[in-house]
Motif scaffolding. Structure first.
Motif, PDB file in Angstrom:
ATOM      1  N   THR A  43      -7.115  26.766  19.082  1.00  0.00           N
ATOM      2  CA  THR A  43      -7.459  26.320  17.731  1.00  0.00           C
ATOM      3  C   THR A  43      -6.240  26.442  16.819  1.00  0.00           C
ATOM      4  O   THR A  43      -6.250  25.924  15.709  1.00  0.00           O
ATOM      5  CB  THR A  43      -8.624  27.134  17.140  1.00  0.00           C
ATOM      6  N   ALA A  44      -5.204  27.132  17.276  1.00  0.00           N
ATOM      7  CA  ALA A  44      -3.967  27.253  16.507  1.00  0.00           C
ATOM      8  C   ALA A  44      -3.012  26.163  16.991  1.00  0.00           C
ATOM      9  O   ALA A  44      -2.136  26.386  17.818  1.00  0.00           O
ATOM     10  CB  ALA A  44      -3.368  28.639  16.673  1.00  0.00           C
ATOM     11  N   PHE A  45      -3.229  24.966  16.473  1.00  0.00           N
ATOM     12  CA  PHE A  45      -2.441  23.795  16.843  1.00  0.00           C
ATOM     13  C   PHE A  45      -2.270  22.948  15.598  1.00  0.00           C
ATOM     14  O   PHE A  45      -3.223  22.767  14.835  1.00  0.00           O
ATOM     15  CB  PHE A  45      -3.161  22.985  17.935  1.00  0.00           C
ATOM     16  N   VAL A  59       0.244  30.276  21.616  1.00  0.00           N
ATOM     17  CA  VAL A  59      -0.359  30.811  22.841  1.00  0.00           C
ATOM     18  C   VAL A  59      -0.084  32.316  22.918  1.00  0.00           C
ATOM     19  O   VAL A  59       0.962  32.792  22.470  1.00  0.00           O
ATOM     20  CB  VAL A  59       0.169  30.092  24.114  1.00  0.00           C
ATOM     21  N   ARG A  60      -1.037  33.047  23.456  1.00  0.00           N
ATOM     22  CA  ARG A  60      -0.899  34.504  23.545  1.00  0.00           C
ATOM     23  C   ARG A  60       0.258  34.867  24.473  1.00  0.00           C
ATOM     24  O   ARG A  60       0.390  34.324  25.568  1.00  0.00           O
ATOM     25  CB  ARG A  60      -2.192  35.126  24.070  1.00  0.00           C
ATOM     26  N   VAL A  61       1.111  35.788  24.017  1.00  0.00           N
ATOM     27  CA  VAL A  61       2.243  36.248  24.822  1.00  0.00           C
ATOM     28  C   VAL A  61       1.731  36.780  26.159  1.00  0.00           C
ATOM     29  O   VAL A  61       0.777  37.552  26.203  1.00  0.00           O
ATOM     30  CB  VAL A  61       3.041  37.347  24.076  1.00  0.00           C
ATOM     31  N   GLY A  62       2.364  36.341  27.238  1.00  0.00           N
ATOM     32  CA  GLY A  62       2.043  36.849  28.564  1.00  0.00           C
ATOM     33  C   GLY A  62       0.861  36.193  29.248  1.00  0.00           C
ATOM     34  O   GLY A  62       0.585  36.486  30.407  1.00  0.00           O
ATOM     35  N   CYS A  63       0.148  35.279  28.562  1.00  0.00           N
ATOM     36  CA  CYS A  63      -0.961  34.596  29.240  1.00  0.00           C
ATOM     37  C   CYS A  63      -0.390  33.586  30.229  1.00  0.00           C
ATOM     38  O   CYS A  63       0.804  33.277  30.227  1.00  0.00           O
ATOM     39  CB  CYS A  63      -1.894  33.915  28.223  1.00  0.00           C
ATOM     40  N   GLY A 137       4.770  38.120  16.776  1.00  0.00           N
ATOM     41  CA  GLY A 137       3.732  39.118  17.049  1.00  0.00           C
ATOM     42  C   GLY A 137       3.261  39.010  18.485  1.00  0.00           C
ATOM     43  O   GLY A 137       4.070  39.007  19.409  1.00  0.00           O
ATOM     44  N   ASP A 138       1.939  38.885  18.667  1.00  0.00           N
ATOM     45  CA  ASP A 138       1.388  38.821  20.025  1.00  0.00           C
ATOM     46  C   ASP A 138       1.226  37.378  20.528  1.00  0.00           C
ATOM     47  O   ASP A 138       0.551  37.146  21.525  1.00  0.00           O
ATOM     48  CB  ASP A 138       0.068  39.594  20.118  1.00  0.00           C
ATOM     49  N   HIS A 139       1.851  36.422  19.850  1.00  0.00           N
ATOM     50  CA  HIS A 139       1.784  35.020  20.272  1.00  0.00           C
ATOM     51  C   HIS A 139       3.173  34.393  20.359  1.00  0.00           C
ATOM     52  O   HIS A 139       4.122  34.867  19.734  1.00  0.00           O
ATOM     53  CB  HIS A 139       0.921  34.207  19.301  1.00  0.00           C
TER      54      HIS A 139
END
Length: 170
Positions: A43-45, A59-63, A137-139
């Motif tokens: 949804t973050a696009f 996208v979440r870091v490490g996914c 951050g985490d993305h």
């Protein structure tokens, strides 16, 4: 330095921001003899620039998608219609089964520029090539140059996400 906002308060506030729902996809040629398709709901696009045409996906870091897009620069985005809610839910699950199984009964075809799966019935299709990756951050913010943009399905409304649930515009 000011007080830090709590994660719960921040999450609650951001769920009040309605967002469109997309499926980001890429083909991993190095996974197995024929490669594997990978997909994730986002949804973050957003659109970033018209000249040149650029978009941003978070996208979440490490996914799995973050790891793949670090080495595979080409990917696709399918803007989901209200009739594709089940696809959004399927590709949003954490700790899910393999992506190969997720694509099994989904109607898709291969993007000409990216070889990534693009959904039949999507409101719009974008094929992209990564220009920049920014860890925030985490993305990871993945900025992509749009190689092709199509609007194959003119009918139907968009799938949106608001207050933690998929919604339809009425």
């Amino acid at each position: 330095m000011g007080q830090t906002v709590s994660t719960d308060d921040f999450r609650a506030a951001m769920t009040r921001l309605a967002a469109g729902v997309v499926l980001i996809t890429a083909h991993d040629p190095d996974d197995g003899p024929r490669g594997e398709d990978v997909g994730m709901t986002a949804t973050a696009f957003m659109s970033v620039s018209l000249e040149p045409p650029l978009v941003l996906a978070s996208v979440r870091v490490g996914c799995r998608m973050d790891e793949l897009l670090e080495r595979q620069p080409r990917w696709a985005v399918s803007v989901l219609s209200e009739s594709q809610r089940h696809i959004a839910g399927r590709f949003a699950m954490r700790g899910r089964i393999s992506d190969r199984l997720l694509f099994e009964d989904v109607a898709y075809y291969r993007g000409e520029q990216t070889d990534a799966p693009v959904l039949g019935g999507a409101l719009a299709i974008l094929e992209c090539e990564t220009e920049q990756r920014v860890v925030a951050g985490d993305h990871t913010l993945v900025i992509g140059r749009v190689l092709t943009a199509r609007t194959p399905s003119a009918e139907g409304g968009p799938l949106t996400y608001f207050r933690g649930r998929y919604r339809y515009l009425s």
